[in-house]
Scaffold this active site. Sequence first.
Site, PDB file in Angstrom:
ATOM      1  N   PHE A 111      23.228 -58.231  36.716  1.00  0.00           N
ATOM      2  CA  PHE A 111      22.021 -58.324  35.879  1.00  0.00           C
ATOM      3  C   PHE A 111      21.817 -58.995  34.868  1.00  0.00           C
ATOM      4  O   PHE A 111      20.797 -59.412  34.314  1.00  0.00           O
ATOM      5  CB  PHE A 111      22.114 -56.575  35.129  1.00  0.00           C
ATOM      6  CG  PHE A 111      23.164 -56.675  33.902  1.00  0.00           C
ATOM      7  CD1 PHE A 111      22.549 -57.438  32.703  1.00  0.00           C
ATOM      8  CD2 PHE A 111      24.400 -56.453  33.887  1.00  0.00           C
ATOM      9  CE1 PHE A 111      23.447 -57.410  31.490  1.00  0.00           C
ATOM     10  CE2 PHE A 111      25.365 -56.760  32.846  1.00  0.00           C
ATOM     11  CZ  PHE A 111      24.876 -57.284  31.648  1.00  0.00           C
ATOM     12  N   LYS A 135      19.825 -58.536  47.375  1.00  0.00           N
ATOM     13  CA  LYS A 135      19.881 -57.430  46.760  1.00  0.00           C
ATOM     14  C   LYS A 135      20.094 -57.675  45.233  1.00  0.00           C
ATOM     15  O   LYS A 135      21.063 -57.944  44.832  1.00  0.00           O
ATOM     16  CB  LYS A 135      21.036 -56.528  47.378  1.00  0.00           C
ATOM     17  CG  LYS A 135      20.781 -54.997  47.224  1.00  0.00           C
ATOM     18  CD  LYS A 135      20.642 -54.634  45.814  1.00  0.00           C
ATOM     19  CE  LYS A 135      21.909 -54.606  45.184  1.00  0.00           C
ATOM     20  NZ  LYS A 135      21.817 -54.135  43.799  1.00  0.00           N
ATOM     21  N   GLU A 180      19.972 -53.709  40.223  1.00  0.00           N
ATOM     22  CA  GLU A 180      18.923 -52.657  40.401  1.00  0.00           C
ATOM     23  C   GLU A 180      18.367 -52.621  38.734  1.00  0.00           C
ATOM     24  O   GLU A 180      17.281 -51.931  38.455  1.00  0.00           O
ATOM     25  CB  GLU A 180      19.444 -51.397  40.552  1.00  0.00           C
ATOM     26  CG  GLU A 180      20.498 -50.760  39.826  1.00  0.00           C
ATOM     27  CD  GLU A 180      21.950 -51.105  40.284  1.00  0.00           C
ATOM     28  OE1 GLU A 180      22.084 -52.250  40.663  1.00  0.00           O
ATOM     29  OE2 GLU A 180      22.826 -50.589  40.113  1.00  0.00           O
ATOM     30  N   SER A 206      31.024 -57.738  38.751  1.00  0.00           N
ATOM     31  CA  SER A 206      32.315 -57.194  38.123  1.00  0.00           C
ATOM     32  C   SER A 206      33.558 -57.486  38.969  1.00  0.00           C
ATOM     33  O   SER A 206      33.177 -57.493  40.445  1.00  0.00           O
ATOM     34  CB  SER A 206      32.257 -55.833  37.598  1.00  0.00           C
ATOM     35  OG  SER A 206      31.861 -55.091  38.692  1.00  0.00           O
ATOM     36  N   CYS A 242      29.650 -64.516  32.077  1.00  0.00           N
ATOM     37  CA  CYS A 242      30.977 -64.481  32.527  1.00  0.00           C
ATOM     38  C   CYS A 242      31.334 -65.712  32.070  1.00  0.00           C
ATOM     39  O   CYS A 242      32.722 -65.919  32.040  1.00  0.00           O
ATOM     40  CB  CYS A 242      30.991 -64.719  34.105  1.00  0.00           C
ATOM     41  SG  CYS A 242      30.235 -66.317  34.547  1.00  0.00           S
ATOM     42  N   GLU A 284      37.830 -57.316  29.636  1.00  0.00           N
ATOM     43  CA  GLU A 284      36.495 -57.715  29.582  1.00  0.00           C
ATOM     44  C   GLU A 284      35.484 -56.850  28.885  1.00  0.00           C
ATOM     45  O   GLU A 284      35.327 -55.866  29.533  1.00  0.00           O
ATOM     46  CB  GLU A 284      35.858 -58.078  30.946  1.00  0.00           C
ATOM     47  CG  GLU A 284      34.381 -58.974  30.890  1.00  0.00           C
ATOM     48  CD  GLU A 284      33.801 -59.074  32.273  1.00  0.00           C
ATOM     49  OE1 GLU A 284      33.722 -58.192  33.346  1.00  0.00           O
ATOM     50  OE2 GLU A 284      33.201 -60.332  32.197  1.00  0.00           O
TER      51      GLU A 284
HETATM   52  P1  NAD Z   1      28.265 -55.007  38.752  1.00  0.00           P
HETATM   53  O1  NAD Z   1      29.599 -55.220  39.606  1.00  0.00           O
HETATM   54  O2  NAD Z   1      28.136 -53.589  37.893  1.00  0.00           O
HETATM   55  O3  NAD Z   1      27.104 -55.181  39.807  1.00  0.00           O
HETATM   56  C1  NAD Z   1      26.672 -56.361  40.528  1.00  0.00           C
HETATM   57  C2  NAD Z   1      25.872 -55.823  41.804  1.00  0.00           C
HETATM   58  O4  NAD Z   1      26.766 -55.276  42.687  1.00  0.00           O
HETATM   59  C3  NAD Z   1      24.723 -55.052  41.626  1.00  0.00           C
HETATM   60  O5  NAD Z   1      23.755 -55.777  42.116  1.00  0.00           O
HETATM   61  C4  NAD Z   1      25.210 -53.869  41.843  1.00  0.00           C
HETATM   62  O6  NAD Z   1      23.975 -52.915  42.189  1.00  0.00           O
HETATM   63  C5  NAD Z   1      26.277 -53.987  42.840  1.00  0.00           C
HETATM   64  N1  NAD Z   1      27.383 -52.821  42.643  1.00  0.00           N
HETATM   65  C6  NAD Z   1      27.607 -52.087  41.484  1.00  0.00           C
HETATM   66  N2  NAD Z   1      28.547 -51.160  41.846  1.00  0.00           N
HETATM   67  C7  NAD Z   1      28.590 -51.395  43.134  1.00  0.00           C
HETATM   68  C8  NAD Z   1      29.549 -50.609  44.093  1.00  0.00           C
HETATM   69  N3  NAD Z   1      30.334 -49.809  43.647  1.00  0.00           N
HETATM   70  N4  NAD Z   1      29.453 -50.719  45.413  1.00  0.00           N
HETATM   71  C9  NAD Z   1      28.588 -51.721  45.685  1.00  0.00           C
HETATM   72  N5  NAD Z   1      27.969 -52.494  45.012  1.00  0.00           N
HETATM   73  C10 NAD Z   1      27.758 -52.375  43.808  1.00  0.00           C
HETATM   74  O7  NAD Z   1      28.045 -56.207  37.779  1.00  0.00           O
HETATM   75  P2  NAD Z   1      26.836 -56.298  36.578  1.00  0.00           P
HETATM   76  O8  NAD Z   1      27.157 -55.184  35.492  1.00  0.00           O
HETATM   77  O9  NAD Z   1      25.615 -56.245  37.075  1.00  0.00           O
HETATM   78  O10 NAD Z   1      27.162 -57.788  35.877  1.00  0.00           O
HETATM   79  C11 NAD Z   1      28.325 -58.071  35.078  1.00  0.00           C
HETATM   80  C12 NAD Z   1      29.498 -58.286  35.673  1.00  0.00           C
HETATM   81  O11 NAD Z   1      29.231 -59.590  36.288  1.00  0.00           O
HETATM   82  C13 NAD Z   1      30.518 -58.894  34.705  1.00  0.00           C
HETATM   83  O12 NAD Z   1      31.765 -58.501  35.024  1.00  0.00           O
HETATM   84  C14 NAD Z   1      30.310 -60.300  34.682  1.00  0.00           C
HETATM   85  O13 NAD Z   1      31.579 -61.182  34.275  1.00  0.00           O
HETATM   86  C15 NAD Z   1      30.335 -60.464  36.106  1.00  0.00           C
HETATM   87  N6  NAD Z   1      29.458 -61.765  36.477  1.00  0.00           N
HETATM   88  C16 NAD Z   1      30.347 -62.874  36.981  1.00  0.00           C
HETATM   89  C17 NAD Z   1      29.839 -64.203  37.129  1.00  0.00           C
HETATM   90  C18 NAD Z   1      30.698 -65.174  37.797  1.00  0.00           C
HETATM   91  O14 NAD Z   1      30.234 -66.238  38.002  1.00  0.00           O
HETATM   92  N7  NAD Z   1      32.022 -65.140  37.829  1.00  0.00           N
HETATM   93  C19 NAD Z   1      28.589 -64.406  37.003  1.00  0.00           C
HETATM   94  C20 NAD Z   1      27.539 -63.330  36.119  1.00  0.00           C
HETATM   95  C21 NAD Z   1      28.275 -62.196  36.057  1.00  0.00           C
END
Ligand code: NAD
Length: 497
Positions: A164, A188, A191, A241, A296, A388
């Site tokens: 997001f 994808k 959401e 994440s 991140c 985090e």
């Molecule tokens: P998230 O993991 O909740 O969601 C990321 C994506 O995964 C979304 O598209 C979501 O729909 C999907 N998703 C969520 N839960 C899922 C599941 N159980 N099974 C399958 N798909 C699932 O992350 P977020 O809250 O959208 O973003 C924040 C996180 O992203 C933080 O931990 C941040 O550090 C990380 N992030 C990392 C980087 C990097 O370069 N390392 C960059 C940006 C964000």
Amino acid sequence: MNAAPRFSANNYDFVEATTGYNWIGGQWVPAASGETIEVINPRYNKALGAAPSSDARDVEAAVAAAEAALPAWQATPIKQRVQVLYKLKALMERDLEALTWLVSHENGKVYGDAQASVLKGIECVDFGSSLDNMSLRNTMTVSRGVSCRFEHEPLGIVAGISPFNFPIMVPLWMLPQALVAGNAFILKPSEQVPYSTFALAQLLQEAGLPDGIFNVVCGARPAVEAIVDHPKISAVGFVGSTKVAQLLYARGAALGKRMLCLGGAKNHLVVVPDADVELTATNIAASAFGSAGQRCMAASVMLAVGDVQHIIDAIADKARAMAPKVHVGAITNQAAKARITGYIDQAEAMGAQILVDGRGAEPGDPGNWVGATLLDQMNLNIPASCEEIFGPVLSIIRVNTLEEALSIENANPYGNAAAVYTTSGAVADYCVQRFEAGMIGVNIGVPVPREPFSFGGWRQSKFGHGDITGVDGFRFWTRQRKVTTKWALQADQNWMS
Ligand code: NAD
């Protein structure tokens, strides 16, 4: 369905959007389920619209559209494929203002943070458009009359899953290299922020990308799992994440797929007494509290070496001056706000000293606000200093030596970024060589590598090989063919020729 979900805003005032649809084969289509997920404007904590809740049927439709479009795209020379990106760059610059407000509305970023993220996305497009000019197809005469060469073949249908916090930038970490390489891409988006990718789809079509080469399938876990499991999708890039990154990496790898899954972070900044006070305080406050700490690359733990009280005082002054809504954007949703304030409450109960308190930044305001928060006297028993938080919270751990600071940084399970603040080249080099992180800053708290330097962390911040941007990105979305050629019998031939 032909109606394109247009969204227009030119300030922070709440604007409602038309319901969004999946973008498949150049058409807007609802999810097979007919269901949608609300998209919230975090500044108002109010739905600005809704987007499809997709499942395996929608992924199947996107794969079919991609499959139909792929042969013509792969037959298009790379010099022509990059033209789409040249045009996309120009169109994004034309629409910079509109894209910035769109990111701001669906993500909650303040204007400056949103604009910076779109500009970084444009830089990624710019890099992608230069890939045809890079000499990646090396040829060498390896024996008399024998030559070897590399060819980079597209993988076919590939996919990206984004978080997001950077609605336009993160998709553009993946898309340029994948498209230029000759793949069809299924995105994808989170959401929580699908609208920015609708804008991207429209701009790519305007830039001349053939329909079906870029598809957007909205939704949550069912859509993600259908993508990872689909036998015709051969590679998946994921950013989100650590928990989900690790799960999806294992799931895709078990199916023999190429997976690159970037996860969460806990970035440490080492500050020594000789650091420049103004540079250090300004930079650390921007890193920890900019984008409301929802990135991140945000500074999360400051390792204060020796007597740096004068620098801590200066950071506290900067933090107090960073007002929510003006300098610190909104938190993505109420659950995230509760998580962040929960960490602060717990740290306080465990003995932390709260130098600047961002809780209750705007009592009674429906928006999800947490102001800049500075926690002193932290230690590794307090969860806020090791987990985090993903909010505008900086923990200060005081240590006596550089070795102590490095051992704390080295022991944390993440490895996204680390930085050192000093005026000494020797101290800087010492830390640079010893940090256990993929992206290192010297007097820079958000050490995002500018293109063509590639983006990617180490350890629990990334599962898979290589980085996501730069030339590594091109390698990830291609497979390498090695061709050895001979056109005449040679006198000195051996078994390899
Ligand atoms: P998230 O993991 O909740 O969601 C990321 C994506 O995964 C979304 O598209 C979501 O729909 C999907 N998703 C969520 N839960 C899922 C599941 N159980 N099974 C399958 N798909 C699932 O992350 P977020 O809250 O959208 O973003 C924040 C996180 O992203 C933080 O931990 C941040 O550090 C990380 N992030 C990392 C980087 C990097 O370069 N390392 C960059 C940006 C964000």
